[in-house]
Design an enzyme around this catalytic site. Sequence first.
Site, short mmCIF file in Angstrom:
data_model
loop_
_atom_site.label_atom_id
_atom_site.label_comp_id
_atom_site.label_asym_id
_atom_site.label_seq_id
_atom_site.Cartn_x
_atom_site.Cartn_y
_atom_site.Cartn_z
N LYS A 220 -6.58 9.57 5.61
CA LYS A 220 -5.50 9.68 4.70
C LYS A 220 -5.64 11.19 3.63
CE LYS A 220 -7.28 6.01 2.00
NZ LYS A 220 -8.45 5.51 2.91
N GLY B 45 -3.19 0.34 6.94
CA GLY B 45 -4.01 -0.39 7.89
C GLY B 45 -3.21 -0.65 9.17
N ILE C 193 -0.49 -2.55 9.60
CA ILE C 193 0.87 -2.51 9.45
C ILE C 193 1.47 -1.31 10.21
CG2 ILE C 193 2.96 -2.76 7.74
CD1 ILE C 193 1.03 -3.62 5.59
N LYS D 9 -1.67 8.18 0.40
CA LYS D 9 -0.73 7.41 1.10
C LYS D 9 0.79 7.87 0.84
CE LYS D 9 -4.22 3.86 1.93
NZ LYS D 9 -4.67 2.44 1.81
N GLY E 51 -9.53 -2.82 6.42
CA GLY E 51 -10.62 -3.73 7.08
C GLY E 51 -10.91 -2.90 8.27
#
Length: 429
Positions: free
Chosen positions: A106, A135, A137, A206, A305
């Site tokens: 990012k 992540g 999504i 982001k 994660g």
Amino acid sequence: MRTRPLKVALLGCGVVGSEVARIMTTHADDLTARIGAPVELAGVAVRRPSKVREGIDPSLVTTDATALVKRGDIDVVVEVIGGIEPARALITTAFEHGASVVSANKALIAQDGAALHAAAVEHGRDLYYEAAVAGAIPLIRPLRESLAGDKVNRVLGIVNGTTNFILDAMDTTGAGYQEALDEATALGYAEADPTADVEGFDAAAKAAILAGIAFHTRVRLDDVYREGMTEVTAADFASAKRMGCTIKLLAICERAADGGSVTARVHPAMIPLSHPLASVREAYNAVFVEAEAAGQLMFYGPGAGGSPTASAVLGDLVAVCRNKLAESTGPGDSAYTQLPVGSMGEVVTRYHISLDVADKPGVLAQVATVFAEHGVSIDTVRQTGKDGEASLVVVTHRAPDAALTGTVDALRSLDTVSGVASIMRVEGE
């Protein structure tokens, strides 16, 4: 179906990289069926080659990442090392030697995305980075492809799991900031040095990426207004609850009302409990998108994660490999609007201001006069006090942020105001 495998070079084999390698191995047959050709892990670049990496052939491990991406037989480079350098040089070298790139970086995309996209186009390669934001999504692809025929006006979201965990703990348990941070660290949600998260740097990167894609314009990390959440207190949460709100660290990207500019910002804000983002708990992420035709959309899930991020990386890997077989490339950079990026002072927002004042007649009138002089309308006022001291809480109507900050500066100069206990923006209404 093609039988010759597509070769993948993996740069980095930490939490995310090791999961990417594991999924490539355990789901090899499924990936082959979905892509139309087998994929083969052809090399893994690491800093510490002596470390045991379960499931990875030691003969694939190298410390020479540059030589790996220069091999010429590599079809796709997966970059999960992070940071600016050597990642930037490795990605451009990969393009030059025939490989497309999937990245989770990012910071690099936010800072140099335009230059990297230009390099990808120059060499006819893909640059995909779904894993760089939120992540697992699916967010970048819906913005870049599913909503390509629509006009996105606003993106509002929780894009950092660490800060959401801390603020959620403060809200639900009454813990102070340091206590909640300690819990997040103990559970592995916060790094030993949490600065990038709690000061909003991670979310700002982001936000820059999301704003650029949503509004088809150039938005760099330096364009994003940023405030951290280290000053949020239990008293702020108590005030929020009295308003029927909670507090979240939000990334907000929006078009100006006249459509002539865009803004991107990251800061703590009170949001009503009725807003969908208010119910996002623990380390989860969620992004609320407002588009003209589609209306309001919400994307929710784990934002960090090893496994969630690896899922996003593998999704990009499948797409890039399909493009490779079709001898085509996917959607690239879109900045045709060339809209200017406005400053925070131009943003129209609301403030919740808590003042320590003298408990005597005329104080409220003085404070109200300052607001009027700066063109800021007051929504509600609440005053409590005893023994000559009082607390005055003012919630404003919407006004340009510059007018609101000017109001606060003027309030500090009043001899009846002993201090500004807290200032927080109110969003989501």
